[in-house]
Scaffold this motif. Structure first.
Motif, PDB file in Angstrom:
ATOM      1  N   CYS A   1       0.839  -1.197   0.000  1.00  0.00           N
ATOM      2  CA  CYS A   1       0.000   0.000   0.000  1.00  0.00           C
ATOM      3  C   CYS A   1       0.876   1.250   0.000  1.00  0.00           C
ATOM      4  O   CYS A   1       1.982   1.248   0.535  1.00  0.00           O
ATOM      5  N   ARG A   2       0.354   2.306  -0.587  1.00  0.00           N
ATOM      6  CA  ARG A   2       1.090   3.570  -0.652  1.00  0.00           C
ATOM      7  C   ARG A   2       0.595   4.534   0.420  1.00  0.00           C
ATOM      8  O   ARG A   2      -0.596   4.616   0.696  1.00  0.00           O
ATOM      9  N   LEU A   3       1.544   5.261   0.997  1.00  0.00           N
ATOM     10  CA  LEU A   3       1.235   6.267   1.998  1.00  0.00           C
ATOM     11  C   LEU A   3       1.881   7.577   1.566  1.00  0.00           C
ATOM     12  O   LEU A   3       3.074   7.605   1.255  1.00  0.00           O
ATOM     13  N   THR A   4       1.093   8.634   1.541  1.00  0.00           N
ATOM     14  CA  THR A   4       1.588   9.949   1.124  1.00  0.00           C
ATOM     15  C   THR A   4       1.421  10.954   2.250  1.00  0.00           C
ATOM     16  O   THR A   4       0.375  11.002   2.906  1.00  0.00           O
ATOM     17  N   SER A   5       2.460  11.746   2.486  1.00  0.00           N
ATOM     18  CA  SER A   5       2.354  12.874   3.411  1.00  0.00           C
ATOM     19  C   SER A   5       2.397  14.154   2.599  1.00  0.00           C
ATOM     20  O   SER A   5       3.230  14.315   1.709  1.00  0.00           O
ATOM     21  N   HIS A   6       1.468  15.056   2.905  1.00  0.00           N
ATOM     22  CA  HIS A   6       1.395  16.354   2.237  1.00  0.00           C
ATOM     23  C   HIS A   6       1.896  17.425   3.202  1.00  0.00           C
ATOM     24  O   HIS A   6       1.584  17.393   4.395  1.00  0.00           O
ATOM     25  N   SER A   7       2.663  18.369   2.694  1.00  0.00           N
ATOM     26  CA  SER A   7       3.155  19.471   3.510  1.00  0.00           C
ATOM     27  C   SER A   7       3.397  20.676   2.615  1.00  0.00           C
ATOM     28  O   SER A   7       3.451  20.542   1.384  1.00  0.00           O
ATOM     29  N   PRO A   8       3.573  21.862   3.204  1.00  0.00           N
ATOM     30  CA  PRO A   8       3.878  23.037   2.385  1.00  0.00           C
ATOM     31  C   PRO A   8       5.157  22.871   1.571  1.00  0.00           C
ATOM     32  O   PRO A   8       5.325  23.520   0.528  1.00  0.00           O
ATOM     33  N   ASP A   9       6.059  22.007   2.035  1.00  0.00           N
ATOM     34  CA  ASP A   9       7.316  21.781   1.320  1.00  0.00           C
ATOM     35  C   ASP A   9       7.164  20.815   0.155  1.00  0.00           C
ATOM     36  O   ASP A   9       8.069  20.695  -0.672  1.00  0.00           O
ATOM     37  N   GLY A  10       6.054  20.092   0.106  1.00  0.00           N
ATOM     38  CA  GLY A  10       5.842  19.119  -0.957  1.00  0.00           C
ATOM     39  C   GLY A  10       5.314  17.807  -0.411  1.00  0.00           C
ATOM     40  O   GLY A  10       4.997  17.693   0.779  1.00  0.00           O
ATOM     41  N   ASP A  11       5.207  16.821  -1.271  1.00  0.00           N
ATOM     42  CA  ASP A  11       4.670  15.514  -0.905  1.00  0.00           C
ATOM     43  C   ASP A  11       5.775  14.456  -0.940  1.00  0.00           C
ATOM     44  O   ASP A  11       6.707  14.543  -1.731  1.00  0.00           O
ATOM     45  N   VAL A  12       5.630  13.465  -0.075  1.00  0.00           N
ATOM     46  CA  VAL A  12       6.481  12.271  -0.099  1.00  0.00           C
ATOM     47  C   VAL A  12       5.563  11.063  -0.098  1.00  0.00           C
ATOM     48  O   VAL A  12       4.646  10.968   0.725  1.00  0.00           O
ATOM     49  N   THR A  13       5.801  10.137  -1.017  1.00  0.00           N
ATOM     50  CA  THR A  13       5.020   8.900  -1.090  1.00  0.00           C
ATOM     51  C   THR A  13       5.947   7.712  -0.960  1.00  0.00           C
ATOM     52  O   THR A  13       7.024   7.683  -1.569  1.00  0.00           O
ATOM     53  N   LEU A  14       5.520   6.745  -0.167  1.00  0.00           N
ATOM     54  CA  LEU A  14       6.287   5.510  -0.063  1.00  0.00           C
ATOM     55  C   LEU A  14       5.366   4.303  -0.163  1.00  0.00           C
ATOM     56  O   LEU A  14       4.164   4.393   0.073  1.00  0.00           O
ATOM     57  N   VAL A  15       5.950   3.177  -0.548  1.00  0.00           N
ATOM     58  CA  VAL A  15       5.272   1.886  -0.575  1.00  0.00           C
ATOM     59  C   VAL A  15       5.679   1.131   0.680  1.00  0.00           C
ATOM     60  O   VAL A  15       6.878   0.989   0.969  1.00  0.00           O
ATOM     61  N   LEU A  16       4.712   0.661   1.449  1.00  0.00           N
ATOM     62  CA  LEU A  16       5.010  -0.040   2.704  1.00  0.00           C
ATOM     63  C   LEU A  16       5.642  -1.401   2.422  1.00  0.00           C
ATOM     64  O   LEU A  16       5.114  -2.187   1.636  1.00  0.00           O
ATOM     65  N   THR A  17       6.767  -1.662   3.083  1.00  0.00           N
ATOM     66  CA  THR A  17       7.498  -2.924   2.887  1.00  0.00           C
ATOM     67  C   THR A  17       7.676  -3.728   4.167  1.00  0.00           C
ATOM     68  O   THR A  17       8.064  -4.892   4.117  1.00  0.00           O
ATOM     69  N   GLU A  18       7.385  -3.115   5.314  1.00  0.00           N
ATOM     70  CA  GLU A  18       7.536  -3.821   6.596  1.00  0.00           C
ATOM     71  C   GLU A  18       6.592  -3.203   7.613  1.00  0.00           C
ATOM     72  O   GLU A  18       6.525  -1.978   7.745  1.00  0.00           O
TER      73      GLU A  18
END
Length: 209
Positions: free
Chosen positions: A21-38
């Motif tokens: 599953c993908r998890l994204t964090s949104h912030s004024p600096d931009g977004d980071v998305t990762l795929v959960l592996t553990e």
């Protein structure tokens, strides 16, 4: 039609299904998305290693609410760790997100983690995952499915799903240390190293009445 993870079940059941599953964090600096592996499951009052084992407190109250919210705690006074609340209200089930592979927003994640950190290590381990996503204590209670700050995709990415999911003891847990409630992809370089607590005991959870 792809499988959608149902969070309203016990953490040990939900946890392995969150891989991919993908998890994204949104912030004024931009977004980071990762795929959960553990990931790592903690099962409320029946689990001596759970923060909710001794009952509800102001700190862990979100764990006793409905599934789909974030429970964030600080580890060793240094690192913010992110959990997904699962189960039904009152159960205090949660899944700790231990590691992921950054697939979008690497530059921002690297700014938070350090310029010389290897790609595989950007979100390797729960503290590093929290740092890469910019998690803080203010994220506790965030709605992970509908909120503007954090967004968890409950359909595992079909291009990421692996055939072999391994399970084993949880990392650094001193109680119920031998429960195989940590889940990860075989051969995945972003998965963290296993470290057994020197104070570990093999106490099993108490069965529900």
């Amino acid at each position: 039609m792809h499988h959608v993870v149902d969070l309203a079940r016990p953490a040990p059941v939900v946890a392995p299904e969150l891989l991919g599953c993908r998890l994204t964090s949104h912030s004024p600096d931009g977004d980071v998305t990762l795929v959960l592996t553990e990931v790592e499951a903690y099962e409320g009052a029946v689990d001596p290693a759970s923060h909710a084992h001794r009952g509800e407190t102001p700190r862990n109250a979100v764990m006793f609410g409905p599934a789909g919210h974030a429970y964030v705690y600080r580890s060793h006074g240094l690192h913010w760790c992110l959990n997904v609340v699962t189960g039904t209200p009152g159960a205090a089930s949660a899944v700790l997100l231990r590691a992921g592979r950054v697939v979008d927003g690497e530059l921002l994640a690297r700014t938070r983690r350090g310029a010389h950190v290897a790609h595989r290590s950007l979100a390797r381990g729960p503290g590093n995952l929290g740092q890469a996503l910019g998690i803080t204590g203010d994220d506790t209670g965030s709605h992970l499915l509908e909120g503007p700050r954090l967004r968890l995709q409950l359909t595992p990415d079909p291009d990421e799903v692996r055939a072999e999911v391994l399970s084993g003891p949880r990392v650094g847990v001193s109680r119920a240390a031998d429960l195989p409630w940590r889940f990860w992809w075989a051969g995945e370089p972003t998965v963290s190293a296993y470290r057994r607590s020197p104070r570990a005991t093999a106490v099993e959870p108490t069965p529900r009445a």
